[in-house]
Design an enzyme around this catalytic site. Structure first.
Site, PDB file in Angstrom:
ATOM      1  N   SER A 262      34.696  28.633  36.706  1.00 45.30           N
ATOM      2  CA  SER A 262      34.945  27.231  37.034  1.00 45.30           C
ATOM      3  C   SER A 262      34.073  26.313  36.196  1.00 45.30           C
ATOM      4  O   SER A 262      32.983  26.676  35.764  1.00 45.30           O
ATOM      5  CB  SER A 262      34.638  26.971  38.511  1.00 45.30           C
ATOM      6  OG  SER A 262      35.427  27.783  39.334  1.00 45.30           O
TER       7      SER A 262
HETATM    8  N1  SAH Z   1      33.765  31.742  41.481  1.00 44.80           N
HETATM    9  C1  SAH Z   1      34.163  31.832  40.085  1.00 44.80           C
HETATM   10  C2  SAH Z   1      35.562  31.327  39.893  1.00 44.80           C
HETATM   11  C3  SAH Z   1      36.477  32.446  39.726  1.00 44.80           C
HETATM   12  S1  SAH Z   1      38.172  32.017  39.470  1.00 44.80           S
HETATM   13  C4  SAH Z   1      33.169  31.094  39.226  1.00 44.80           C
HETATM   14  O1  SAH Z   1      32.001  31.100  39.523  1.00 44.80           O
HETATM   15  O2  SAH Z   1      33.502  30.555  38.215  1.00 44.80           O
HETATM   16  C5  SAH Z   1      38.868  32.511  40.997  1.00 44.80           C
HETATM   17  C6  SAH Z   1      38.799  33.970  41.345  1.00 44.80           C
HETATM   18  O3  SAH Z   1      39.523  34.146  42.561  1.00 44.80           O
HETATM   19  C7  SAH Z   1      39.441  34.922  40.333  1.00 44.80           C
HETATM   20  O4  SAH Z   1      38.491  35.867  39.923  1.00 44.80           O
HETATM   21  C8  SAH Z   1      40.576  35.580  41.122  1.00 44.80           C
HETATM   22  O5  SAH Z   1      40.784  36.937  40.793  1.00 44.80           O
HETATM   23  C9  SAH Z   1      40.085  35.422  42.546  1.00 44.80           C
HETATM   24  N2  SAH Z   1      41.127  35.520  43.576  1.00 44.80           N
HETATM   25  C10 SAH Z   1      42.386  34.994  43.572  1.00 44.80           C
HETATM   26  N3  SAH Z   1      43.026  35.298  44.712  1.00 44.80           N
HETATM   27  C11 SAH Z   1      42.158  36.044  45.460  1.00 44.80           C
HETATM   28  C12 SAH Z   1      42.236  36.667  46.735  1.00 44.80           C
HETATM   29  N4  SAH Z   1      43.340  36.629  47.479  1.00 44.80           N
HETATM   30  N5  SAH Z   1      41.162  37.350  47.168  1.00 44.80           N
HETATM   31  C13 SAH Z   1      40.020  37.427  46.425  1.00 44.80           C
HETATM   32  N6  SAH Z   1      39.888  36.866  45.229  1.00 44.80           N
HETATM   33  C14 SAH Z   1      40.935  36.173  44.738  1.00 44.80           C
END
Ligand code: SAH
Length: 218
Positions: A69
């Site tokens: 993010s």
């Molecule tokens: N927290 C991260 C952002 C990751 S992007 C940061 O620090 O930048 C969002 C993440 O959510 C992705 O890795 C994706 O695989 C995960 N995601 C999407 N749907 C999900 C679900 N149902 N359960 C767990 N993770 C999920």
């Protein structure tokens, strides 16, 4: 230390400070959050080839179609989550590269984080351990079901978007707890949900763009 390495270190301190100024200009006010962002090495959560962009205020690819993010988004969500009190026990859905997890771990006593893509979770685990954050609890699962065995949570932060807030997550929010999540389809609103007994209040705030909340594990 040779001059080249010292040079990199100095640039990095300066670029981090520039990021903090940008975040302030963009409305982030919570000094606790700014301090944690200043001290969290974002360049260690992304591919080395992208490290020179680590302190830009932009989202970056982390593989598997996912992104780390934008720092402003991490700062804003964290600020909203801890606004009234720092929740001692939090659940994060979407560990991704583990950057937001590390920010939460610097503020909250207990952090649980769920990720559906196994290789991302494995990588996040290695990074968090190398930063001395081994007490963070990680689980490979579909976050739509929360983390029942560890519930209730004083704070829940969801890093992937869906048009609705999963009932399971609301059910795992403690009395007095707060959930922050992007709610919507392709464009979302950062939404803050608070539980007071059976009363649930919802506020839709900033417009954001997150990767989608997907079902099942991979
Ligand atoms: N927290 C991260 C952002 C990751 S992007 C940061 O620090 O930048 C969002 C993440 O959510 C992705 O890795 C994706 O695989 C995960 N995601 C999407 N749907 C999900 C679900 N149902 N359960 C767990 N993770 C999920």
């Amino acid at each position: 230390m040779n001059t080249e390495l010292r040079g990199i270190g100095m640039t990095s301190a300066r670029t981090r400070e520039r990021l903090i100024s940008r975040l302030r200009e963009a409305g982030i006010e919570d000094e606790r959050v700014l301090e944690v962002i200043r001290n969290t090495p974002r360049h260690l959560f992304i591919d080395e080839a992208l490290a020179h962009q680590a302190y830009d205020d932009t989202a970056l690819p982390i593989g598997y179609g996912q992104t780390i993010s934008q720092p402003w988004v991490v700062a804003r969500m964290t600020e909203l989550l801890i606004a009234d009190r720092v929740p001692p026990k939090v659940l994060e859905i979407g560990t991704g590269c583990g950057y937001q997890t590390a920010v939460l771990a610097a503020l909250c006593e207990q952090v649980h984080s769920v990720e559906r893509i196994r290789p991302l979770q494995d990588q996040a685990r290695r990074r968090l351990i190398s930063l001395g954050m081994a007490r963070v609890q990680l689980k490979h699962a579909d976050g739509g079901f929360g983390w029942k065995a560890a519930a209730p949570f004083d704070g829940i932060l969801v890093a992937c978007a869906r048009p609705d807030i999963p009932d399971e997550l609301l059910g795992q929010l403690a009395d007095g707890g707060r959930l922050v999540m992007p709610v919507g389809d392709r464009v979302q609103k950062l939404t803050v949900v608070e539980r007071h007994g059976d009363d649930i209040t919802t506020r839709a705030l900033d417009t954001v763009r997150f990767v989608p909340f997907q079902r099942g594990v991979q």
